[in-house]
Design a protein around this motif. Sequence first.
Motif, PDB file in Angstrom:
ATOM      1  N   THR A  70       0.842  -1.196   0.000  1.00 18.09           N
ATOM      2  CA  THR A  70       0.000   0.000   0.000  1.00 18.09           C
ATOM      3  C   THR A  70       0.880   1.250   0.000  1.00 18.09           C
ATOM      4  N   ALA A  71       1.929   1.211   0.846  1.00 18.50           N
ATOM      5  CA  ALA A  71       2.868   2.346   0.872  1.00 18.50           C
ATOM      6  C   ALA A  71       3.502   2.518  -0.502  1.00 18.50           C
ATOM      7  N   LEU A  72       3.908   1.389  -1.092  1.00 15.27           N
ATOM      8  CA  LEU A  72       4.525   1.445  -2.424  1.00 15.27           C
ATOM      9  C   LEU A  72       3.546   2.014  -3.445  1.00 15.27           C
ATOM     10  N   GLU A  73       2.267   1.608  -3.314  1.00 12.16           N
ATOM     11  CA  GLU A  73       1.264   2.072  -4.278  1.00 12.16           C
ATOM     12  C   GLU A  73       1.021   3.574  -4.164  1.00 12.16           C
ATOM     13  N   VAL A  74       1.147   4.109  -2.945  1.00 12.13           N
ATOM     14  CA  VAL A  74       1.025   5.565  -2.777  1.00 12.13           C
ATOM     15  C   VAL A  74       2.135   6.238  -3.569  1.00 12.13           C
ATOM     16  N   LEU A  75       3.334   5.668  -3.446  1.00 15.59           N
ATOM     17  CA  LEU A  75       4.471   6.213  -4.196  1.00 15.59           C
ATOM     18  C   LEU A  75       4.219   6.101  -5.695  1.00 15.59           C
ATOM     19  N   VAL A  76       3.758   4.909  -6.124  1.00 17.09           N
ATOM     20  CA  VAL A  76       3.508   4.689  -7.549  1.00 17.09           C
ATOM     21  C   VAL A  76       2.429   5.646  -8.054  1.00 17.09           C
ATOM     22  N   ALA A  77       1.393   5.850  -7.236  1.00 13.28           N
ATOM     23  CA  ALA A  77       0.295   6.739  -7.638  1.00 13.28           C
ATOM     24  C   ALA A  77       0.834   8.133  -7.948  1.00 13.28           C
ATOM     25  N   PHE A  78       1.734   8.622  -7.080  1.00 14.48           N
ATOM     26  CA  PHE A  78       2.329   9.934  -7.323  1.00 14.48           C
ATOM     27  C   PHE A  78       3.279   9.879  -8.521  1.00 14.48           C
ATOM     28  N   LEU A  79       4.120   8.839  -8.511  1.00  8.07           N
ATOM     29  CA  LEU A  79       5.166   8.740  -9.528  1.00  8.07           C
ATOM     30  C   LEU A  79       4.577   8.652 -10.932  1.00  8.07           C
ATOM     31  N   GLN A  80       3.489   7.895 -11.083  1.00  9.70           N
ATOM     32  CA  GLN A  80       2.914   7.735 -12.414  1.00  9.70           C
ATOM     33  C   GLN A  80       2.269   9.039 -12.897  1.00  9.70           C
ATOM     34  N   ALA A  81       1.646   9.754 -11.966  1.00 13.31           N
ATOM     35  CA  ALA A  81       1.093  11.068 -12.341  1.00 13.31           C
ATOM     36  C   ALA A  81       2.227  11.994 -12.762  1.00 13.31           C
ATOM     37  N   TYR A  82       3.322  11.929 -11.998  1.00 12.07           N
ATOM     38  CA  TYR A  82       4.496  12.757 -12.295  1.00 12.07           C
ATOM     39  C   TYR A  82       5.074  12.400 -13.657  1.00 12.07           C
ATOM     40  N   VAL A  83       5.237  11.078 -13.897  1.00  9.09           N
ATOM     41  CA  VAL A  83       5.824  10.622 -15.159  1.00  9.09           C
ATOM     42  C   VAL A  83       4.921  11.036 -16.334  1.00  9.09           C
ATOM     43  N   PHE A  84       3.618  10.881 -16.149  1.00  6.92           N
ATOM     44  CA  PHE A  84       2.688  11.231 -17.229  1.00  6.92           C
ATOM     45  C   PHE A  84       2.808  12.719 -17.562  1.00  6.92           C
ATOM     46  N   ALA A  85       2.845  13.554 -16.514  1.00  6.24           N
ATOM     47  CA  ALA A  85       2.955  15.009 -16.722  1.00  6.24           C
ATOM     48  C   ALA A  85       4.305  15.359 -17.329  1.00  6.24           C
ATOM     49  N   MET A  86       5.342  14.690 -16.836  1.00  2.00           N
ATOM     50  CA  MET A  86       6.705  14.934 -17.336  1.00  2.00           C
ATOM     51  C   MET A  86       6.796  14.608 -18.822  1.00  2.00           C
ATOM     52  N   LEU A  87       6.256  13.440 -19.216  1.00  2.00           N
ATOM     53  CA  LEU A  87       6.296  13.052 -20.632  1.00  2.00           C
ATOM     54  C   LEU A  87       5.475  14.034 -21.462  1.00  2.00           C
ATOM     55  N   THR A  88       4.339  14.468 -20.909  1.00  2.00           N
ATOM     56  CA  THR A  88       3.529  15.468 -21.607  1.00  2.00           C
ATOM     57  C   THR A  88       4.369  16.703 -21.895  1.00  2.00           C
ATOM     58  N   CYS A  89       5.128  17.131 -20.882  1.00  2.00           N
ATOM     59  CA  CYS A  89       5.990  18.302 -21.055  1.00  2.00           C
ATOM     60  C   CYS A  89       7.040  18.053 -22.133  1.00  2.00           C
ATOM     61  N   MET A  90       7.640  16.861 -22.118  1.00  2.00           N
ATOM     62  CA  MET A  90       8.690  16.575 -23.093  1.00  2.00           C
ATOM     63  C   MET A  90       8.121  16.562 -24.514  1.00  2.00           C
ATOM     64  N   TYR A  91       6.920  15.983 -24.667  1.00  2.00           N
ATOM     65  CA  TYR A  91       6.297  15.949 -25.993  1.00  2.00           C
ATOM     66  C   TYR A  91       5.928  17.367 -26.442  1.00  2.00           C
ATOM     67  N   LEU A  92       5.471  18.190 -25.484  1.00  2.00           N
ATOM     68  CA  LEU A  92       5.134  19.573 -25.830  1.00  2.00           C
ATOM     69  C   LEU A  92       6.391  20.350 -26.226  1.00  2.00           C
TER      70      LEU A  92
END
Lengths: 185, 248
Positions: free
Chosen positions: B218-240
């Motif tokens: 569960t602790a790991l999933e909290v991290l993953v939940a944040f990390l995946q949102a971060y990665v998605f936004a980061m990739l969006t920025c890179m594509y932009l």
Amino acid sequence: MAEKKTNQQTSTEVSHGNATHEKSFPPLDPSTFAPQLVWLAITFVTLYIIMARVALPRISTVLEERRDRIASDLDQAEQLKQQTEQAIAAYEEALTQARNKAIGIAQETRDALTGEVEAEKLEVEKQIAEKTIEAEKRIQDAKTAALTHVNEVAGDVAQSIVQELIGGKLTSAEVNQAVSRALAS
Amino acid sequence: MPDPIHQFEIKRILELDLFGIDASFTNSALWMVVAVVLISLLTIWGMGGRALVPNRLQSVAEISYEFIANMVRDIVGVSGMKFFPFVFTIFMFILFLNMLGLLPGAFTATSSISVTAALALLVFFTVIIVGFAKNGLGFLKLFVPSGIPKILLLLVVPIEIISFLSRPVSHSVRLFANMLAGHITLKVFGGFVTMLIGTGGALAAVAIFPLTMALALTALEVLVAFLQAYVFAMLTCMYLHDALHPGH
């Protein structure tokens, strides 16, 4: 929640027997795509409009206000610091001036006093010199007077001696003559 | 053993039909609405004080703002700041959907490929439209890296095109698969616990092990939940960034 899960569980297990096995994997089930996408579009667009129109400009204003406030506070602090430095410089200058003035006054007073003392000294010396001259004159007078008296005394003494020795009486004129002669020789 | 896939089932709360399209309000839609409401509360009501010295909620809103603003400024560039609301919305939406999905009994909207694919395609087409609008045909330079021998271009250009076209796939599957796998694993370990306790006796005591595991996950999933949102936004920025500056 545990209750809920077990409820769901039993319901799936019940349905397991008939149609569920043919049912596709739910996250990939195309029949559920349409409602999800419709609501994704609705919620995402709503959120975007709320963020872009309302929320983000507000946060941005607050952050800018804070940045401006901090900058102006720093400016003010800088100004106050400069004012303080100016005040310190003015104070230092005033202090230096006052000190110089004090030194000047002290010097003046010292000079004035020295002059006065000098003048008084001269005066006193002059007076002393005058008094000395006067005294000397008085001594001279006294001396002369004394010498005059000496003649008289000598005359008297000589007259008395002559009277005692020869019993004769001498006139004062004769005595004076003799004394003058004796003194002159 | 409870079915770990059951949690991903879409349940229609309210049947709706919009011009022949199935627009039913589902459990997925419910949590999307919850996310929108919570994000709006955080960023509007949380900022209500507009205080010079922020309270906790205002701090969270401001930190989120600056976090994404810095990301956009650093990756896309200052000229990309007009995409800031877009990236912010994507990040917060995915973050809240991921986090809300971790609540017991909640539905994780991002664990469905349709949602993540739609978001990834939105970014993909935004990049294409902005790219051509900004650079005209110069946008195609994206596929022609400079400083490469002409003969190699024959090889490199197709690779670049394929990698560009596969972006929405990796972009969407990464988020979807992470959410899906995490929730399945959690459910499997949770299932072990109930199963072991259910058998009773000495085996019930063994349930502590999968329980510990579920806790750690569960602790790991909290991290993953944040990390995946971060990665998605980061990739969006890179594509932009590619859209605005297609030359490599």
